[in-house]
Design an enzyme around this catalytic site. Structure first.
Site, PDB file in Angstrom:
ATOM      1  N   ASP A 165       0.837  -1.382  -0.114  1.00 11.22           N
ATOM      2  CA  ASP A 165       0.082   0.046  -0.055  1.00 11.22           C
ATOM      3  C   ASP A 165       0.748   1.377   0.098  1.00 11.22           C
ATOM      4  O   ASP A 165       2.123   1.260   0.233  1.00 11.22           O
ATOM      5  CB  ASP A 165      -0.860   0.002   1.316  1.00 11.22           C
ATOM      6  CG  ASP A 165      -1.751   1.294   1.352  1.00 11.22           C
ATOM      7  OD1 ASP A 165      -2.462   1.606   0.338  1.00 11.22           O
ATOM      8  OD2 ASP A 165      -1.901   2.010   2.319  1.00 11.22           O
ATOM      9  N   SER A 166       0.173   2.323  -0.335  1.00  9.68           N
ATOM     10  CA  SER A 166       1.096   3.479  -0.332  1.00  9.68           C
ATOM     11  C   SER A 166       1.509   4.154   1.242  1.00  9.68           C
ATOM     12  O   SER A 166       2.434   4.533   1.172  1.00  9.68           O
ATOM     13  CB  SER A 166      -0.013   4.646  -0.705  1.00  9.68           C
ATOM     14  OG  SER A 166      -0.901   4.802  -0.168  1.00  9.68           O
TER      15      SER A 166
ATOM     16  N   TYR B 108      -0.654   8.503  -2.545  1.00 14.27           N
ATOM     17  CA  TYR B 108      -0.820   8.405  -4.046  1.00 14.27           C
ATOM     18  C   TYR B 108      -1.880   9.023  -4.765  1.00 14.27           C
ATOM     19  O   TYR B 108      -1.833   9.073  -5.946  1.00 14.27           O
ATOM     20  CB  TYR B 108      -0.893   6.952  -4.232  1.00 14.27           C
ATOM     21  CG  TYR B 108       0.246   5.946  -4.165  1.00 14.27           C
ATOM     22  CD1 TYR B 108       1.719   6.348  -3.556  1.00 14.27           C
ATOM     23  CD2 TYR B 108       0.355   4.843  -4.698  1.00 14.27           C
ATOM     24  CE1 TYR B 108       2.866   5.645  -3.603  1.00 14.27           C
ATOM     25  CE2 TYR B 108       1.524   3.848  -4.465  1.00 14.27           C
ATOM     26  CZ  TYR B 108       2.609   4.494  -4.062  1.00 14.27           C
ATOM     27  OH  TYR B 108       3.757   3.538  -3.856  1.00 14.27           O
ATOM     28  N   GLY B 109      -2.759   9.313  -3.701  1.00 13.22           N
ATOM     29  CA  GLY B 109      -4.180   9.866  -4.291  1.00 13.22           C
ATOM     30  C   GLY B 109      -4.139  10.759  -5.428  1.00 13.22           C
ATOM     31  O   GLY B 109      -4.951  11.030  -6.100  1.00 13.22           O
TER      32      GLY B 109
ATOM     33  N   CYS C 259      -4.332  -1.343  -1.955  1.00 11.69           N
ATOM     34  CA  CYS C 259      -4.514  -0.040  -2.081  1.00 11.69           C
ATOM     35  C   CYS C 259      -5.354   0.224  -3.450  1.00 11.69           C
ATOM     36  O   CYS C 259      -4.978  -0.282  -4.604  1.00 11.69           O
ATOM     37  CB  CYS C 259      -3.098   0.713  -2.330  1.00 11.69           C
ATOM     38  SG  CYS C 259      -3.317   2.237  -3.011  1.00 11.69           S
ATOM     39  N   ASN C 260      -6.523   0.987  -3.326  1.00 17.29           N
ATOM     40  CA  ASN C 260      -7.193   1.259  -4.494  1.00 17.29           C
ATOM     41  C   ASN C 260      -6.618   2.110  -5.531  1.00 17.29           C
ATOM     42  O   ASN C 260      -6.855   1.738  -6.756  1.00 17.29           O
ATOM     43  CB  ASN C 260      -8.685   1.994  -4.178  1.00 17.29           C
ATOM     44  CG  ASN C 260      -9.414   0.849  -3.336  1.00 17.29           C
ATOM     45  OD1 ASN C 260     -10.465   0.042  -3.801  1.00 17.29           O
ATOM     46  ND2 ASN C 260      -9.345   0.766  -2.059  1.00 17.29           N
TER      47      ASN C 260
ATOM     48  N   CYS D 117     -11.270   2.884  -1.258  1.00 19.02           N
ATOM     49  CA  CYS D 117      -9.950   3.296  -0.643  1.00 19.02           C
ATOM     50  C   CYS D 117      -9.814   2.711   0.720  1.00 19.02           C
ATOM     51  O   CYS D 117     -10.799   2.445   1.430  1.00 19.02           O
ATOM     52  CB  CYS D 117     -10.110   4.931  -0.425  1.00 19.02           C
ATOM     53  SG  CYS D 117      -8.635   5.525   0.522  1.00 19.02           S
TER      54      CYS D 117
HETATM   55  N1  DGL Z   1      -4.782   3.446   0.226  1.00 19.45           N
HETATM   56  C1  DGL Z   1      -4.943   4.464  -0.799  1.00 19.45           C
HETATM   57  C2  DGL Z   1      -6.226   3.625  -1.432  1.00 19.45           C
HETATM   58  O1  DGL Z   1      -6.971   2.847  -1.168  1.00 19.45           O
HETATM   59  C3  DGL Z   1      -5.424   5.681  -0.531  1.00 19.45           C
HETATM   60  C4  DGL Z   1      -4.147   6.493   0.005  1.00 19.45           C
HETATM   61  C5  DGL Z   1      -3.170   7.364  -0.922  1.00 19.45           C
HETATM   62  O2  DGL Z   1      -3.744   8.528  -1.398  1.00 19.45           O
HETATM   63  O3  DGL Z   1      -2.024   6.914  -0.808  1.00 19.45           O
HETATM   64  O4  DGL Z   1      -6.664   4.247  -2.450  1.00 19.45           O
END
Ligand code: DGL
Length: 281
Positions: A6-7, A38-39, A69-70, A201
């Site tokens: 994940d990020s 990452y968003g 992570c989506n 998310c």
């Molecule tokens: N964990 C990321 C997701 O599921 C979101 C966090 C990010 O923006 O890095 O989208």
């Protein structure tokens, strides 16, 4: 050994569900805190960071990595599976994402089946999707749902500030106000009550109760950690080679590209009993 990437912290919601559901499997988690969030990043950055994370987990002995992570799934999963992995030299390895299980659950349609074969094409539900800016702008949820159920109406809501606010440990009242604004924006555009909602998310399970309070009572909220655990169980039944003897019952390893000291307090928000993150080499 199964890797989760994940990020940052968000994927821990999925990690915990998997650890609970599969106590005999050894999982390792890598959070790319050095590059989070990452968003709001570019697609190229997300692909590059995700590939680097997956490679690190392969080099730690994982043969299967789940992008927990989506955003990474939406932007990078298909590119890694189709363009990178086959010629990467990582034979026998695979990478999976968290979007497919949600689409399967929301449409009640197996991933391999698309609309022409499937009676759910007559499904006329309205499905709400909440996610980061990049997840929503990728349109991956809308496209994959409508391939299987073309008559479903998908209404999407970017929540650009929410993951960061959760990770920063902002007070519940601030988070509630944000969730309320995002839900109201979506409901204004929906023109009716959504039948289902996907919190797309991995941070959002921490504020799921706020979404429940703000969404209409009849909206069915899909819990991503549980849905991913269900889907993983099914995947393992079809691919038993990925795993999976009882190796150890010690606490699963949490690795980070960031500074473990700096992220220790936010880790407690996601998993109070967790062992501290260790730096990845
Ligand atoms: N964990 C990321 C997701 O599921 C979101 C966090 C990010 O923006 O890095 O989208």
């Amino acid at each position: 050994m199964i890797g989760l990437f994940d990020s940052g912290h968000g994927g821990l919601t999925v990690f915990r569900a998997l650890v609970r559901r599969f106590p005999h499997i050894r999982f390792v988690y890598l959070g790319d805190h050095a590059n989070a969030p990452y968003g709001n990043r570019t697609s190229q950055e997300i692909v590059d960071f995700t590939r680097a994370g997956v490679e690190r987990l392969y080099s730690h002995g994982c043969r299967l990595v789940i992008l927990a992570c989506n955003t990474a799934t939406a932007i990078a999963c298909r590119t890694l599976q189709q363009d990178w992995l086959p010629s990467s030299g990582h034979e026998g390895c695979n990478v999976l994402g968290v979007v497919a299980p949600m689409v399967e659950a929301a449409t009640q349609t197996p991933w391999a089946m698309t609309a022409p074969q499937y009676p759910q094409k007559y499904n006329t539900d309205t499905i709400a999707i909440f996610g980061t800016r990049r997840t929503i702008s990728s349109n991956v949820y809308a496209e994959e749902i409508s391939k299987r159920c073309p008559k479903v109406k998908v209404v999407q809501q970017p929540c650009p500030e929410l993951a960061g606010a959760i990770e920063a440990g902002r007070p519940e009242s601030d988070l509630d106000a944000m969730v309320g604004d995002y839900v109201n924006e979506l409901l204004d555009r929906t023109g009716g009550v959504p039948h289902q909602a996907i919190l797309g998310c991995t941070h959002y399970p921490l504020v799921e109760h706020l979404f429940v309070q703000r969404l209409p009572a009849s909206t069915r909220l899909l819990s991503q950690p549980e849905v991913v655990a269900d889907s993983f169980e099914d995947y393992l039944a079809r691919h038993p080679g990925y795993g999976l003897k009882l190796e150890t019952d010690r606490i699963p390893a949490l690795l980070t590209t960031g500074d473990p000291g700096e992220i220790a307090s936010s880790l407690k928000l996601f998993w109070p009993e967790a062992q501290p993150f260790e730096p990845v080499e």
